[in-house]
Design a protein around this motif. Structure first.
Motif, PDB file in Angstrom:
ATOM      1  N   MET A 201       0.811  -1.215   0.000  1.00 13.77           N
ATOM      2  CA  MET A 201       0.000   0.000   0.000  1.00 13.77           C
ATOM      3  C   MET A 201       0.847   1.269   0.000  1.00 13.77           C
ATOM      4  N   SER A 202       1.973   1.253   0.732  1.00  6.49           N
ATOM      5  CA  SER A 202       2.793   2.460   0.798  1.00  6.49           C
ATOM      6  C   SER A 202       3.429   2.777  -0.555  1.00  6.49           C
ATOM      7  N   LYS A 203       3.577   1.759  -1.418  1.00 12.33           N
ATOM      8  CA  LYS A 203       4.083   1.994  -2.767  1.00 12.33           C
ATOM      9  C   LYS A 203       2.959   2.421  -3.707  1.00 12.33           C
ATOM     10  N   GLN A 204       1.805   1.808  -3.553  1.00  8.49           N
ATOM     11  CA  GLN A 204       0.664   2.137  -4.406  1.00  8.49           C
ATOM     12  C   GLN A 204       0.197   3.580  -4.171  1.00  8.49           C
ATOM     13  N   LYS A 205       0.323   4.032  -2.952  1.00  8.17           N
ATOM     14  CA  LYS A 205      -0.033   5.412  -2.579  1.00  8.17           C
ATOM     15  C   LYS A 205       1.233   6.137  -2.145  1.00  8.17           C
ATOM     16  N   HIS A 206       2.237   6.132  -3.026  1.00  8.98           N
ATOM     17  CA  HIS A 206       3.585   6.526  -2.634  1.00  8.98           C
ATOM     18  C   HIS A 206       3.659   7.974  -2.158  1.00  8.98           C
ATOM     19  N   TRP A 207       3.040   8.900  -2.884  1.00  6.40           N
ATOM     20  CA  TRP A 207       3.141  10.311  -2.521  1.00  6.40           C
ATOM     21  C   TRP A 207       2.443  10.575  -1.192  1.00  6.40           C
ATOM     22  N   GLU A 208       1.249   9.986  -1.027  1.00  5.66           N
ATOM     23  CA  GLU A 208       0.533  10.155   0.239  1.00  5.66           C
ATOM     24  C   GLU A 208       1.330   9.558   1.402  1.00  5.66           C
ATOM     25  N   SER A 209       1.971   8.411   1.144  1.00  7.80           N
ATOM     26  CA  SER A 209       2.789   7.773   2.168  1.00  7.80           C
ATOM     27  C   SER A 209       3.979   8.649   2.555  1.00  7.80           C
ATOM     28  N   LEU A 210       4.620   9.260   1.560  1.00 10.20           N
ATOM     29  CA  LEU A 210       5.770  10.123   1.837  1.00 10.20           C
ATOM     30  C   LEU A 210       5.365  11.346   2.664  1.00 10.20           C
ATOM     31  N   LYS A 211       4.209  11.921   2.340  1.00 11.43           N
ATOM     32  CA  LYS A 211       3.734  13.082   3.099  1.00 11.43           C
ATOM     33  C   LYS A 211       3.456  12.704   4.551  1.00 11.43           C
ATOM     34  N   GLU A 212       2.841  11.544   4.757  1.00 14.45           N
ATOM     35  CA  GLU A 212       2.594  11.088   6.126  1.00 14.45           C
ATOM     36  C   GLU A 212       3.899  10.837   6.867  1.00 14.45           C
TER      37      GLU A 212
END
Length: 249
Positions: A201-212
């Motif tokens: 999931m952290s790769k599929q939603k990479h930008w959102e994951s990076l911001k978090e």
């Protein structure tokens, strides 16, 4: 007496990989394992496949949830072990004797950790993670990146808290850091302890994951230091990619 380990696997519609993950737990030579599987009401045959092993599971739940960390919290609430390990669908405990070797590496650790080997969707090895596990680990250790993966860390259950559901993609970083801040005896096993399937999931939603992740690390380390640290993270990532043509995160 052997400490009891609660291994928690969460899964949703992953009939392709779930059995491989489960067998890596069920085939451990270490016997004092409580295995908990939380399924998000899968519709692709996952729950039925898990059912084949139901008599070897401590708990099996298949129901709707509010996301990955809500499912993890369900598993954590059911756990009764001295230690907890999250081994999510697609990942594996490294070898059948791994858990035995982890607990044999030192007595009574608050946290045990080790290295992770990365694998692609066809289960071909990509080698060691770009972030190698540090020789010594504490709550400061993530300032240049998450250098111990979620699958490679065994945490004393009494030190854990529920995952913070305000984070949808990177709550595992916050969860580990909270436990590490309470720990006084963190053990580097100097072992490969996990196999990790890239593309979660952290790769599929990479930008959102990076911001978090940036928000979480700013909370622990301060905004300005975190900005400076991310310059070094970016430089190291760029150099690694130039050399290997992949990130191996």
């Amino acid at each position: 007496m052997q400490p009891k380990l609660s291994v928690i696997t969460i899964v949703y519609n992953n009939v392709k990989d779930i059995e491989r993950t489960m067998l890596s737990v069920l085939n451990q030579t270490y016997k004092n394992i409580e295995y908990i599987v939380i399924d998000g009401n899968s519709s692709d045959g996952t729950a039925e496949l898990i059912g084949k092993y139901k008599d070897r599971l401590a708990k099996f739940v298949s129901e709707n949830d509010k996301g990955i960390y809500d499912a993890m919290n369900k598993g954590l609430a059911l756990a009764t072990g001295d230690y907890v390990l999250f081994m999510n669908s697609g990942d594996e405990i490294y070898a059948p004797e791994t858990v035995e070797e982890v607990f044999a590496s030192a007595p009574s650790g608050d946290i045990y950790y080790g290295e992770t080997e990365m694998f692609d969707a066809d289960w071909h090895s990509l080698g060691q993670r770009r972030h190698e596990a540090p020789e010594k680990f504490d709550w400061h250790s993530f300032k240049y990146g998450m250098n111990v993966s979620h699958q490679a860390i065994y945490i004393k259950r009494s030190l854990t808290e529920p995952y913070d559901l305000q984070y949808k993609y990177s709550a595992d970083i916050d969860w580990i850091l909270k436990a590490a801040k309470k720990s006084s005896n963190i053990v580097n096993t100097h072992l490969y302890v996990a196999k990790y399937l890239v593309g979660g999931m952290s790769k599929q939603k990479h930008w959102e994951s990076l911001k978090e992740r940036f928000k979480i690390l700013s909370h622990y380390y301060g905004l300005i230091p975190n900005v400076i640290n991310h310059v070094f993270i970016a430089i190291n990532l760029g150099m690694y990619y130039i050399k290997h043509r992949r990130t191996n995160d």
